[in-house]
Design a protein around this motif. Structure first.
Motif, PDB file in Angstrom:
ATOM      1  N   THR A 250       0.866  -1.179   0.000  1.00  0.00           N
ATOM      2  CA  THR A 250       0.000   0.000   0.000  1.00  0.00           C
ATOM      3  C   THR A 250       0.902   1.227   0.000  1.00  0.00           C
ATOM      4  N   THR A 251       0.847   1.978  -1.068  1.00  0.00           N
ATOM      5  CA  THR A 251       1.758   3.115  -1.231  1.00  0.00           C
ATOM      6  C   THR A 251       0.951   4.389  -1.453  1.00  0.00           C
ATOM      7  N   PRO A 252       1.552   5.529  -1.139  1.00  0.00           N
ATOM      8  CA  PRO A 252       0.812   6.793  -1.264  1.00  0.00           C
ATOM      9  C   PRO A 252       0.675   7.232  -2.731  1.00  0.00           C
ATOM     10  N   THR A 253       0.008   8.322  -2.942  1.00  0.00           N
ATOM     11  CA  THR A 253      -0.093   8.917  -4.270  1.00  0.00           C
ATOM     12  C   THR A 253       1.318   9.289  -4.760  1.00  0.00           C
ATOM     13  N   PRO A 254       1.672   8.947  -6.006  1.00  0.00           N
ATOM     14  CA  PRO A 254       2.985   9.342  -6.525  1.00  0.00           C
ATOM     15  C   PRO A 254       3.142  10.864  -6.534  1.00  0.00           C
ATOM     16  N   PRO A 255       4.372  11.349  -6.552  1.00  0.00           N
ATOM     17  CA  PRO A 255       5.615  10.590  -6.696  1.00  0.00           C
ATOM     18  C   PRO A 255       6.127  10.005  -5.382  1.00  0.00           C
ATOM     19  N   TYR A 256       6.724   8.820  -5.503  1.00  0.00           N
ATOM     20  CA  TYR A 256       7.520   8.217  -4.438  1.00  0.00           C
ATOM     21  C   TYR A 256       8.610   7.413  -5.159  1.00  0.00           C
ATOM     22  N   TYR A 257       9.411   6.665  -4.434  1.00  0.00           N
ATOM     23  CA  TYR A 257      10.566   6.010  -5.052  1.00  0.00           C
ATOM     24  C   TYR A 257      10.517   4.494  -4.887  1.00  0.00           C
ATOM     25  N   ALA A 258      11.101   3.792  -5.841  1.00  0.00           N
ATOM     26  CA  ALA A 258      11.151   2.330  -5.795  1.00  0.00           C
ATOM     27  C   ALA A 258      12.583   1.872  -6.033  1.00  0.00           C
ATOM     28  N   VAL A 259      12.992   0.840  -5.316  1.00  0.00           N
ATOM     29  CA  VAL A 259      14.267   0.169  -5.583  1.00  0.00           C
ATOM     30  C   VAL A 259      13.921  -1.238  -6.055  1.00  0.00           C
ATOM     31  N   ILE A 260      14.247  -1.518  -7.313  1.00  0.00           N
ATOM     32  CA  ILE A 260      14.006  -2.848  -7.880  1.00  0.00           C
ATOM     33  C   ILE A 260      15.300  -3.648  -7.730  1.00  0.00           C
ATOM     34  N   PHE A 261      15.240  -4.709  -6.946  1.00  0.00           N
ATOM     35  CA  PHE A 261      16.411  -5.560  -6.683  1.00  0.00           C
ATOM     36  C   PHE A 261      16.143  -6.909  -7.332  1.00  0.00           C
ATOM     37  N   THR A 262      16.839  -7.177  -8.432  1.00  0.00           N
ATOM     38  CA  THR A 262      16.657  -8.420  -9.174  1.00  0.00           C
ATOM     39  C   THR A 262      17.892  -9.284  -8.951  1.00  0.00           C
ATOM     40  N   SER A 263      17.713 -10.541  -8.586  1.00  0.00           N
ATOM     41  CA  SER A 263      18.881 -11.343  -8.228  1.00  0.00           C
ATOM     42  C   SER A 263      18.784 -12.786  -8.685  1.00  0.00           C
ATOM     43  N   ILE A 264      19.961 -13.369  -8.874  1.00  0.00           N
ATOM     44  CA  ILE A 264      20.082 -14.814  -9.080  1.00  0.00           C
ATOM     45  C   ILE A 264      20.942 -15.340  -7.935  1.00  0.00           C
ATOM     46  N   ARG A 265      20.431 -16.344  -7.240  1.00  0.00           N
ATOM     47  CA  ARG A 265      21.097 -16.891  -6.067  1.00  0.00           C
ATOM     48  C   ARG A 265      22.142 -17.935  -6.439  1.00  0.00           C
ATOM     49  N   THR A 266      23.117 -18.123  -5.555  1.00  0.00           N
ATOM     50  CA  THR A 266      24.005 -19.282  -5.629  1.00  0.00           C
ATOM     51  C   THR A 266      23.279 -20.471  -4.990  1.00  0.00           C
ATOM     52  N   ASP A 267      23.955 -21.632  -4.915  1.00  0.00           N
ATOM     53  CA  ASP A 267      23.374 -22.786  -4.213  1.00  0.00           C
ATOM     54  C   ASP A 267      23.635 -22.726  -2.714  1.00  0.00           C
ATOM     55  N   TYR A 268      24.338 -21.708  -2.268  1.00  0.00           N
ATOM     56  CA  TYR A 268      24.723 -21.605  -0.856  1.00  0.00           C
ATOM     57  C   TYR A 268      23.588 -20.980  -0.053  1.00  0.00           C
ATOM     58  N   ASN A 269      23.024 -21.743   0.875  1.00  0.00           N
ATOM     59  CA  ASN A 269      21.835 -21.271   1.592  1.00  0.00           C
ATOM     60  C   ASN A 269      22.084 -20.842   3.034  1.00  0.00           C
ATOM     61  N   ASP A 270      23.222 -21.258   3.618  1.00  0.00           N
ATOM     62  CA  ASP A 270      23.455 -20.974   5.044  1.00  0.00           C
ATOM     63  C   ASP A 270      23.293 -19.490   5.362  1.00  0.00           C
ATOM     64  N   GLY A 271      22.361 -19.216   6.238  1.00  0.00           N
ATOM     65  CA  GLY A 271      22.193 -17.855   6.727  1.00  0.00           C
ATOM     66  C   GLY A 271      21.343 -16.972   5.836  1.00  0.00           C
ATOM     67  N   TYR A 272      21.041 -17.431   4.630  1.00  0.00           N
ATOM     68  CA  TYR A 272      20.355 -16.557   3.678  1.00  0.00           C
ATOM     69  C   TYR A 272      18.965 -16.143   4.160  1.00  0.00           C
ATOM     70  N   SER A 273      18.194 -17.131   4.570  1.00  0.00           N
ATOM     71  CA  SER A 273      16.806 -16.857   4.940  1.00  0.00           C
ATOM     72  C   SER A 273      16.717 -15.937   6.169  1.00  0.00           C
ATOM     73  N   ASP A 274      17.584 -16.178   7.165  1.00  0.00           N
ATOM     74  CA  ASP A 274      17.631 -15.305   8.351  1.00  0.00           C
ATOM     75  C   ASP A 274      17.990 -13.872   7.959  1.00  0.00           C
ATOM     76  N   MET A 275      18.991 -13.752   7.089  1.00  0.00           N
ATOM     77  CA  MET A 275      19.389 -12.413   6.660  1.00  0.00           C
ATOM     78  C   MET A 275      18.251 -11.713   5.931  1.00  0.00           C
ATOM     79  N   ALA A 276      17.591 -12.435   5.024  1.00  0.00           N
ATOM     80  CA  ALA A 276      16.521 -11.817   4.230  1.00  0.00           C
ATOM     81  C   ALA A 276      15.395 -11.337   5.148  1.00  0.00           C
TER      82      ALA A 276
END
Lengths: 105, 105
Positions: free
Chosen positions: A4-30
């Protein structure tokens, strides 16, 4: 949930990623980073999805609020570990939301 | 794949959606719309992911190229059927990408 966002203008950060196979700690950090973002001044909301690609879009009141969040100490550590372990590649796009509209049943 | 986009400024359309349980025709429509978008003047790329939330971000050269795509006849039909059958809710945010950066292993 769709953020739920206000009437524009406001700002967006689009973070697009491809993960490695390494999972340790990832979910906690996210989880922790989303919790922390909610406490930041100027934070408006966040949306996230992952299939092969992960896309997280966070919404902010101003470019300044994005800059402060980017430089926050615990977030800087998460970014560094992210590059070392969790992400094969990512792209961050900082945007000004100029207009928005939607639909609900 | 993370979209390969030019040096900013360029434009992004963030399409965030929640689906209904109705699947007939959805996948064909989604594939067709991505194919059609690739043929549009000013189209730069697209990224997509879905968990509960679906996020599709398409990238464009200009607001005008976004407007032309929005009004394209076959796309208008897809939008209408989307509201009638496939989507419980969605939000569209039209943005100007002001800066971007990334990381690759």
């Amino acid at each position: 949930m769709i953020a739920t966002t206000p009437t524009p203008p406001y700002y967006a950060v689009i973070f697009t990623s491809i993960r490695t196979d390494y999972n340790d700690g990832y979910s906690d950090m996210a989880t922790r980073m989303v919790e922390m973002a909610h406490l930041q001044p100027g934070f408006l909301g966040v949306e996230s999805a992952r299939t092969e690609l992960g896309i997280t879009v966070s919404y902010w009141e101003s470019p300044e609020s994005i800059r402060v969040w980017k430089e926050k100490a615990e977030h800087l550590i998460a970014q560094q570990i992210g590059r070392e372990r969790w992400y094969e590649s990512y792209k961050i796009r900082v945007c000004k939301v100029e207009r928005d509209y939607g639909f609900e049943l």
